[in-house]
Design a protein around this motif. Structure first.
Motif, PDB file in Angstrom:
ATOM      1  N   LEU A 163       0.822  -1.215   0.000  1.00  0.00           N
ATOM      2  CA  LEU A 163       0.000   0.000   0.000  1.00  0.00           C
ATOM      3  C   LEU A 163       0.853   1.261   0.000  1.00  0.00           C
ATOM      4  N   VAL A 164       1.941   1.247   0.768  1.00  0.00           N
ATOM      5  CA  VAL A 164       2.776   2.449   0.860  1.00  0.00           C
ATOM      6  C   VAL A 164       3.606   2.638  -0.409  1.00  0.00           C
ATOM      7  N   ARG A 165       3.969   1.561  -1.069  1.00  0.00           N
ATOM      8  CA  ARG A 165       4.671   1.716  -2.352  1.00  0.00           C
ATOM      9  C   ARG A 165       3.783   2.475  -3.342  1.00  0.00           C
ATOM     10  N   GLU A 166       2.500   2.143  -3.374  1.00  0.00           N
ATOM     11  CA  GLU A 166       1.572   2.876  -4.239  1.00  0.00           C
ATOM     12  C   GLU A 166       1.466   4.329  -3.812  1.00  0.00           C
ATOM     13  N   LEU A 167       1.426   4.552  -2.499  1.00  0.00           N
ATOM     14  CA  LEU A 167       1.250   5.903  -1.975  1.00  0.00           C
ATOM     15  C   LEU A 167       2.441   6.796  -2.287  1.00  0.00           C
ATOM     16  N   VAL A 168       3.663   6.318  -2.025  1.00  0.00           N
ATOM     17  CA  VAL A 168       4.836   7.178  -2.162  1.00  0.00           C
ATOM     18  C   VAL A 168       5.285   7.336  -3.609  1.00  0.00           C
ATOM     19  N   SER A 169       4.814   6.452  -4.488  1.00  0.00           N
ATOM     20  CA  SER A 169       5.196   6.578  -5.900  1.00  0.00           C
ATOM     21  C   SER A 169       4.201   7.420  -6.703  1.00  0.00           C
ATOM     22  N   TYR A 208       9.937  -0.260   4.620  1.00  0.00           N
ATOM     23  CA  TYR A 208      10.442  -1.134   3.558  1.00  0.00           C
ATOM     24  C   TYR A 208       9.965  -0.668   2.190  1.00  0.00           C
ATOM     25  N   ALA A 209       8.759  -0.137   2.129  1.00  0.00           N
ATOM     26  CA  ALA A 209       8.236   0.388   0.871  1.00  0.00           C
ATOM     27  C   ALA A 209       9.070   1.565   0.386  1.00  0.00           C
ATOM     28  N   CYS A 210       9.412   2.435   1.311  1.00  0.00           N
ATOM     29  CA  CYS A 210      10.224   3.601   0.936  1.00  0.00           C
ATOM     30  C   CYS A 210      11.613   3.170   0.480  1.00  0.00           C
ATOM     31  N   TYR A 211      12.199   2.173   1.166  1.00  0.00           N
ATOM     32  CA  TYR A 211      13.498   1.672   0.726  1.00  0.00           C
ATOM     33  C   TYR A 211      13.394   1.156  -0.707  1.00  0.00           C
ATOM     34  N   ALA A 212      12.318   0.428  -0.997  1.00  0.00           N
ATOM     35  CA  ALA A 212      12.154  -0.180  -2.318  1.00  0.00           C
ATOM     36  C   ALA A 212      11.959   0.863  -3.407  1.00  0.00           C
ATOM     37  N   GLU A 213      11.306   1.962  -3.066  1.00  0.00           N
ATOM     38  CA  GLU A 213      11.012   2.998  -4.056  1.00  0.00           C
ATOM     39  C   GLU A 213      12.065   4.101  -4.105  1.00  0.00           C
ATOM     40  N   GLY A 214      13.098   3.984  -3.302  1.00  0.00           N
ATOM     41  CA  GLY A 214      14.137   5.012  -3.292  1.00  0.00           C
ATOM     42  C   GLY A 214      13.688   6.314  -2.650  1.00  0.00           C
ATOM     43  N   VAL A 215      12.664   6.245  -1.801  1.00  0.00           N
ATOM     44  CA  VAL A 215      12.178   7.426  -1.085  1.00  0.00           C
ATOM     45  C   VAL A 215      12.925   7.514   0.243  1.00  0.00           C
ATOM     46  N   ARG A 216      13.580   8.617   0.475  1.00  0.00           N
ATOM     47  CA  ARG A 216      14.434   8.756   1.651  1.00  0.00           C
ATOM     48  C   ARG A 216      13.621   9.103   2.903  1.00  0.00           C
ATOM     49  N   ILE A 217      13.920   8.389   3.986  1.00  0.00           N
ATOM     50  CA  ILE A 217      13.327   8.663   5.291  1.00  0.00           C
ATOM     51  C   ILE A 217      14.417   9.289   6.165  1.00  0.00           C
ATOM     52  N   PRO A 218      14.221  10.463   6.729  1.00  0.00           N
ATOM     53  CA  PRO A 218      13.012  11.284   6.716  1.00  0.00           C
ATOM     54  C   PRO A 218      13.037  12.423   5.708  1.00  0.00           C
ATOM     55  N   ASP A 219      14.081  12.508   4.871  1.00  0.00           N
ATOM     56  CA  ASP A 219      14.229  13.675   4.001  1.00  0.00           C
ATOM     57  C   ASP A 219      13.044  13.850   3.059  1.00  0.00           C
ATOM     58  N   ASP A 220      12.546  12.742   2.502  1.00  0.00           N
ATOM     59  CA  ASP A 220      11.430  12.821   1.572  1.00  0.00           C
ATOM     60  C   ASP A 220      10.076  12.584   2.251  1.00  0.00           C
ATOM     61  N   ILE A 221      10.084  11.835   3.322  1.00  0.00           N
ATOM     62  CA  ILE A 221       8.834  11.529   4.018  1.00  0.00           C
ATOM     63  C   ILE A 221       9.144  11.125   5.455  1.00  0.00           C
ATOM     64  N   SER A 222       8.285  11.540   6.389  1.00  0.00           N
ATOM     65  CA  SER A 222       8.420  11.166   7.799  1.00  0.00           C
ATOM     66  C   SER A 222       7.427  10.058   8.116  1.00  0.00           C
ATOM     67  N   ILE A 223       7.860   9.114   8.961  1.00  0.00           N
ATOM     68  CA  ILE A 223       7.013   7.978   9.326  1.00  0.00           C
ATOM     69  C   ILE A 223       7.037   7.803  10.839  1.00  0.00           C
TER      70      ILE A 223
END
Length: 343
Positions: free
Chosen positions: A237-243, A264-279
């Motif tokens: 679900l988060v892979r869909e959200l962050v992409s 794990y979704a952010c790691y897979a999509e190359g989305v940086r935590i927390p620079d691109d998104i906070s969780i």
């Protein structure tokens, strides 16, 4: 496979009494009311029992005095880390009272919980701990009719019908939401399981929504995402959200299991935590501090809840009286790690 000794020939209380040089009544009292037996005599009896391999017949005792020495703990799941610390602490504390535990899981199915409660009652348990306050009326009626002590764990509320030991899940959710708001986040997605029969998840969602409303933020439907307590589904679900083209700046997860999947979704999509998104998560389960970066979450004191609940349930079973205090709240703690950042 043949055994050299049958159950019928197993050493009993008579053999223990003979070896220890005491009466049968003294042996019986040692195991049922040890505080009424002099320490040297008790040690001698326990040593004789160990040498003979004597095992106390609790079932026989239960037929005479209604007490089996066993208490039940019913949890929604044992499939992941959600309740692992609670179970371990509950069991460990019962050992201090020479009690044992029967544990069962209903998979968030309250109809199945009815069958589990009935089965535990058939085994003459001395008390039962249930998670939360959402339970079928049939379950509660069975426990009330048989006058079996029952305590609710994990969630805290005042004015409940049964004693409880837990954390304020509304306050926990408001704390993580306020943490994100203080960092400047306004576009926040919420990943929560179905709250219909889960008062803990419902309180958490209500707490987040309440804090956002206080900040003048309305949450659109596409930011309310239904997600079970499953890492794989949360990751999907988060892979869909962050992409997507409308990626939120932050995600509040209903617990750390969902938060791990989100990371794990952010790691897979190359989305940086927390620079691109906070969780943020809720629970502080094992492993949350060791993610990269460490997960910002609410520490739910599972061990303390388990310890207090087990002690209270034994007390209720022994005295027939409710615990004091009736409702016990354990404090939560925000663990501010590396998965959040100010905008």
């Amino acid at each position: 496979m043949r055994y050299s000794r049958s159950r019928k020939g197993a050493p009993g209380i008579v053999e223990v009494a003979a070896r220890a040089g005491v009466s049968i009544a003294t042996v019986s009292r040692t195991f049922s009311q040890p505080d009424k037996v002099r320490a040297p005599t008790r040690v001698r009896i326990e040593q004789a029992a160990d040498e003979l391999g004597y095992i106390r017949n609790r079932a026989a005792g239960a037929l005479h005095n209604r007490f089996s020495g066993t208490l039940g703990l019913v949890v929604p799941t044992i499939d992941n880390a959600i309740f692992a610390e609670l179970i371990e602490a509950f069991s460990s504390r019962l050992r201090d009272f020479d009690r044992t535990m029967l544990i069962a899981a209903h998979g968030y199915d309250l109809d199945l919980e009815v069958a589990i409660v009935r089965s535990l009652l058939e085994r003459r348990i001395d008390g039962i701990a249930l998670v939360g306050f959402d339970h079928a009326a049939v379950s509660m009626n069975m426990l009330q009719q048989r006058d079996v002590p029952v305590i609710s764990v994990w969630n805290f509320r005042n004015g409940t019908d049964i004693p409880c030991v837990g954390a304020d899940n509304v306050a926990a959710a408001r704390t993580v939401a306020r943490h994100l708001l203080d960092l400047g986040h306004r576009d926040i997605a919420l990943l929560f399981p179905d709250v219909a029969s889960n008062d803990r998840a419902r309180d958490r969602m209500n707490g987040v929504m309440e804090e956002l409303r206080r900040a003048g933020i309305s949450t659109p439907p596409d930011r309310l995402i239904s997600c079970p307590y499953d890492i794989g589904e949360a990751k999907r679900l988060v892979r869909e959200l962050v992409s997507s083209s409308r990626r939120p700046t932050a995600i509040v997860c209903g617990n750390d299991i969902i938060a791990h999947g989100a990371c794990y979704a952010c790691y897979a999509e190359g989305v940086r935590i927390p620079d691109d998104i906070s969780i943020v998560g809720i629970g502080d389960f094992r492993g949350s501090a060791h993610l990269e970066p460490g997960l910002t979450t609410i520490r739910m004191p599972a061990r303390r809840i388990g310890n207090i609940a087990a002690g209270s349930l034994v007390q209720m079973s022994d005295t027939g009286m409710p615990p004091e205090p009736f409702n016990q709240k354990v404090e939560i703690e925000l663990k501010d790690r590396g998965s959040t950042i100010a905008l």
